[in-house]
Scaffold this motif. Structure first.
Motif: not given
Length: 160
Positions: A143-158
């Motif tokens: 399945x790879x990265x999911x939307x919630x994974x990328x949401x977490x990455x973006x929030x963490x990075x911000x």
């Protein structure tokens, strides 16, 4: 710094973003490999890079040939965690990837690491990296990265 693997992370059998799925091929070491990805995922990575939310480094067996992926995905040139020389004669890349993760932290940078096999689910390396504040995501390889994974990455990075 986001260390990004390819196979099982972006290149997956059943990405879970939208019904839209793209297929193509990328050449590595003289072989054309089939690639399947969710355009919405790649769009999100592209936007986060363009807006400076996160810096991405390929951390994959694809490092030496990542330019083929960048053309296929229409991504800008991204950094590489290691080069062809480091990959020469290496059976598995988990140790190289772990060294890259430690290297990001040694640079005094925050770490995001996404890999479907090399990111540890438990044990000393996971404890070490999470104690240093790293965000570790090990997606399901089909399945790879999911939307919630990328949401977490973006929030963490911000929050950096």
């Amino acid at each position: 710094m986001w260390l990004l693997d390819v196979d099982g992370v972006i290149n997956t059998r059943r990405p879970q973003w939208t019904a839209e799925l793209r297929r193509g091929t990328a050449r590595s070491e003289g072989v054309d490999w089939p690639i399947r990805w969710a355009p919405a995922l790649v769009d999100r990575i592209r936007r986060m890079c363009a807006t400076g939310v996160v810096e991405v480094r390929w951390c994959s067996t694809w490092c030496a040939d990542a330019d083929a992926l960048e053309r296929l995905f229409d991504l800008p040139a991204l950094g590489r965690a290691f080069g062809a020389g480091a990959l020469a004669g290496v059976e598995g890349t988990d140790a190289l990837k772990a060294a890259a993760a430690r290297g990001v932290l040694a640079e005094g940078r925050r770490l995001v690491w996404t890999d479907d096999t090399a990111v540890p689910v438990a044990g000393p390396l996971r404890e070490e990296l999470t104690a240093a504040g790293a965000l570790l995501i090990r997606p399901h390889p089909r399945r790879g990265l999911r939307r919630r994974d990328v949401d977490r990455i973006e929030a963490y990075s911000r929050r950096a």
